[in-house]
Motif scaffolding. Sequence first.
Motif, PDB file in Angstrom:
ATOM      1  N   SER A   3      -8.410   3.977 -12.050  1.00 57.47           N
ATOM      2  CA  SER A   3      -8.502   2.539 -12.283  1.00 57.47           C
ATOM      3  C   SER A   3      -7.413   1.852 -11.467  1.00 57.47           C
ATOM      4  N   PRO A   4      -7.526   0.528 -11.295  1.00 56.60           N
ATOM      5  CA  PRO A   4      -6.494  -0.178 -10.512  1.00 56.60           C
ATOM      6  C   PRO A   4      -5.091  -0.016 -11.092  1.00 56.60           C
ATOM      7  N   ASN A   5      -4.992   0.180 -12.413  1.00 57.89           N
ATOM      8  CA  ASN A   5      -3.681   0.323 -13.059  1.00 57.89           C
ATOM      9  C   ASN A   5      -3.441   1.752 -13.549  1.00 57.89           C
ATOM     10  N   PHE A   6      -3.818   2.726 -12.710  1.00 57.64           N
ATOM     11  CA  PHE A   6      -3.757   4.115 -13.184  1.00 57.64           C
ATOM     12  C   PHE A   6      -2.330   4.632 -13.355  1.00 57.64           C
ATOM     13  N   LEU A   7      -1.328   3.878 -12.896  1.00 60.54           N
ATOM     14  CA  LEU A   7       0.073   4.263 -13.126  1.00 60.54           C
ATOM     15  C   LEU A   7       0.704   3.455 -14.264  1.00 60.54           C
ATOM     16  N   GLU A   8      -0.106   2.768 -15.034  1.00 62.34           N
ATOM     17  CA  GLU A   8       0.375   1.987 -16.177  1.00 62.34           C
ATOM     18  C   GLU A   8       1.260   2.850 -17.071  1.00 62.34           C
ATOM     19  N   GLY A   9       2.443   2.314 -17.411  1.00 62.38           N
ATOM     20  CA  GLY A   9       3.354   3.040 -18.293  1.00 62.38           C
ATOM     21  C   GLY A   9       4.283   3.995 -17.585  1.00 62.38           C
ATOM     22  N   LYS A  10       4.049   4.252 -16.315  1.00 64.25           N
ATOM     23  CA  LYS A  10       4.922   5.144 -15.547  1.00 64.25           C
ATOM     24  C   LYS A  10       6.100   4.357 -14.973  1.00 64.25           C
ATOM     25  N   HIS A  11       7.227   5.047 -14.817  1.00 64.89           N
ATOM     26  CA  HIS A  11       8.437   4.452 -14.222  1.00 64.89           C
ATOM     27  C   HIS A  11       8.702   5.151 -12.891  1.00 64.89           C
ATOM     28  N   ALA A  12       8.679   4.373 -11.817  1.00 65.11           N
ATOM     29  CA  ALA A  12       8.933   4.905 -10.479  1.00 65.11           C
ATOM     30  C   ALA A  12      10.257   4.377  -9.943  1.00 65.11           C
ATOM     31  N   LEU A  13      11.043   5.262  -9.340  1.00 64.52           N
ATOM     32  CA  LEU A  13      12.263   4.879  -8.635  1.00 64.52           C
ATOM     33  C   LEU A  13      12.017   5.035  -7.147  1.00 64.52           C
ATOM     34  N   VAL A  14      12.267   3.963  -6.384  1.00 68.27           N
ATOM     35  CA  VAL A  14      12.099   3.994  -4.928  1.00 68.27           C
ATOM     36  C   VAL A  14      13.456   3.747  -4.286  1.00 68.27           C
ATOM     37  N   THR A  15      13.944   4.707  -3.494  1.00 65.10           N
ATOM     38  CA  THR A  15      15.197   4.488  -2.768  1.00 65.10           C
ATOM     39  C   THR A  15      14.883   3.876  -1.400  1.00 65.10           C
ATOM     40  N   LEU A 213       0.036   7.937  22.764  1.00 65.42           N
ATOM     41  CA  LEU A 213      -0.283   8.411  21.419  1.00 65.42           C
ATOM     42  C   LEU A 213      -1.783   8.699  21.307  1.00 65.42           C
ATOM     43  N   PRO A 214      -2.184   9.610  20.408  1.00 63.16           N
ATOM     44  CA  PRO A 214      -3.598   9.991  20.323  1.00 63.16           C
ATOM     45  C   PRO A 214      -4.535   8.803  20.100  1.00 63.16           C
ATOM     46  N   GLY A 215      -4.172   7.892  19.210  1.00 61.63           N
ATOM     47  CA  GLY A 215      -5.023   6.743  18.910  1.00 61.63           C
ATOM     48  C   GLY A 215      -4.640   5.486  19.663  1.00 61.63           C
ATOM     49  N   ARG A 216      -3.656   5.594  20.574  1.00 59.59           N
ATOM     50  CA  ARG A 216      -3.172   4.446  21.359  1.00 59.59           C
ATOM     51  C   ARG A 216      -2.771   3.272  20.455  1.00 59.59           C
ATOM     52  N   ARG A 217      -2.123   3.586  19.340  1.00 65.26           N
ATOM     53  CA  ARG A 217      -1.725   2.545  18.384  1.00 65.26           C
ATOM     54  C   ARG A 217      -0.590   3.064  17.518  1.00 65.26           C
ATOM     55  N   VAL A 218       0.104   2.142  16.868  1.00 61.45           N
ATOM     56  CA  VAL A 218       1.085   2.498  15.839  1.00 61.45           C
ATOM     57  C   VAL A 218       0.563   2.000  14.493  1.00 61.45           C
ATOM     58  N   GLY A 219       1.092   2.581  13.433  1.00 61.19           N
ATOM     59  CA  GLY A 219       0.590   2.260  12.109  1.00 61.19           C
ATOM     60  C   GLY A 219       1.335   1.107  11.449  1.00 61.19           C
ATOM     61  N   GLU A 220       0.789   0.661  10.338  1.00 64.89           N
ATOM     62  CA  GLU A 220       1.424  -0.320   9.466  1.00 64.89           C
ATOM     63  C   GLU A 220       1.858   0.394   8.188  1.00 64.89           C
ATOM     64  N   PRO A 221       2.871  -0.129   7.479  1.00 66.99           N
ATOM     65  CA  PRO A 221       3.290   0.518   6.231  1.00 66.99           C
ATOM     66  C   PRO A 221       2.136   0.743   5.241  1.00 66.99           C
ATOM     67  N   THR A 222       1.150  -0.141   5.242  1.00 64.25           N
ATOM     68  CA  THR A 222       0.014   0.018   4.321  1.00 64.25           C
ATOM     69  C   THR A 222      -0.794   1.282   4.600  1.00 64.25           C
ATOM     70  N   HIS A 223      -0.683   1.843   5.807  1.00 61.01           N
ATOM     71  CA  HIS A 223      -1.415   3.072   6.108  1.00 61.01           C
ATOM     72  C   HIS A 223      -0.930   4.255   5.265  1.00 61.01           C
ATOM     73  N   LEU A 224       0.236   4.131   4.649  1.00 60.85           N
ATOM     74  CA  LEU A 224       0.764   5.207   3.806  1.00 60.85           C
ATOM     75  C   LEU A 224       0.365   5.050   2.341  1.00 60.85           C
ATOM     76  N   ASP A 225      -0.271   3.920   1.986  1.00 59.60           N
ATOM     77  CA  ASP A 225      -0.561   3.629   0.577  1.00 59.60           C
ATOM     78  C   ASP A 225      -1.410   4.717  -0.080  1.00 59.60           C
ATOM     79  N   GLY A 226      -2.477   5.144   0.594  1.00 65.17           N
ATOM     80  CA  GLY A 226      -3.391   6.105  -0.020  1.00 65.17           C
ATOM     81  C   GLY A 226      -2.710   7.426  -0.342  1.00 65.17           C
ATOM     82  N   THR A 227      -1.902   7.919   0.597  1.00 70.61           N
ATOM     83  CA  THR A 227      -1.201   9.189   0.378  1.00 70.61           C
ATOM     84  C   THR A 227      -0.150   9.037  -0.713  1.00 70.61           C
ATOM     85  N   LEU A 228       0.559   7.912  -0.698  1.00 69.41           N
ATOM     86  CA  LEU A 228       1.556   7.654  -1.742  1.00 69.41           C
ATOM     87  C   LEU A 228       0.906   7.680  -3.127  1.00 69.41           C
ATOM     88  N   LEU A 229      -0.216   6.984  -3.287  1.00 70.15           N
ATOM     89  CA  LEU A 229      -0.865   6.902  -4.598  1.00 70.15           C
ATOM     90  C   LEU A 229      -1.453   8.248  -5.015  1.00 70.15           C
TER      91      LEU A 229
END
Length: 255
Positions: A3-15, A213-229
Amino acid sequence: MSSPNFLEGKHALVTGASSGLGWQFALTLARAGAKVSLAARSVDKLEALAKEIEAFDGRALPVRMDVTDIKSIQDGVHAAETELGPIDILVNNSGVSALSPSEKISEEDFDFVMDTNAKGAFFVAQAVGRSMIKHGNGGKIINIASVASQRVLKQNIAYCMSKAAVKHMTHALADEWGRYNIQVNCINPGYIVTGINRDYWETDAGKKLISRLPGRRVGEPTHLDGTLLLLAGPGSDFMTGSIIEVDDGLTAHGF
């Protein structure tokens, strides 16, 4: 992700949450329902991020933390857990670099990079890991390394060494802490546009690098969202010690 809120109730620390990837990681976890402790040395920037998270009814706590100071790490983890409860998810993201030919790098620059990226990352993981072991509910530790842990980035010797250490630390902690149901995994980002390097990609040198580079492009921070989640949520419950490249093929590519 159930669900969109599947981390509800969890506490995350980001350095390293005051800029770049850390800023995006914190927003992404907060949007998924997690309470987020925002750790960095620049508390004023963290307060701006906390306001951004609170604007969509998220919960965020700025925490001053210098990862090169073990007492600062321990105090920061204690402050976060006092306010928001035991940490369930750690995004171990603080990082610096010092560009220099290897024959010229100073001891001060070398120590700054290793103390932040390798030693700092370990002692943050240790402080959070101790808490997870004590509370007995398991947890997720997500180390942010780099493609530099697998391949050479030119004139960046200390950074490459430090990120290789983070990669191997991921394996070692996964092996030790599996019995406590703590999953320890690692993301290796490729070239990602952030505030620090944004101008570089517009230079001739930056454009030349992109052309190779293979794709002739650089990424945006949002490209890491799926792996992070994936790594923060139940989808990774049977994954530990994994090193995931999010690099548009850079690790697989030969120059």
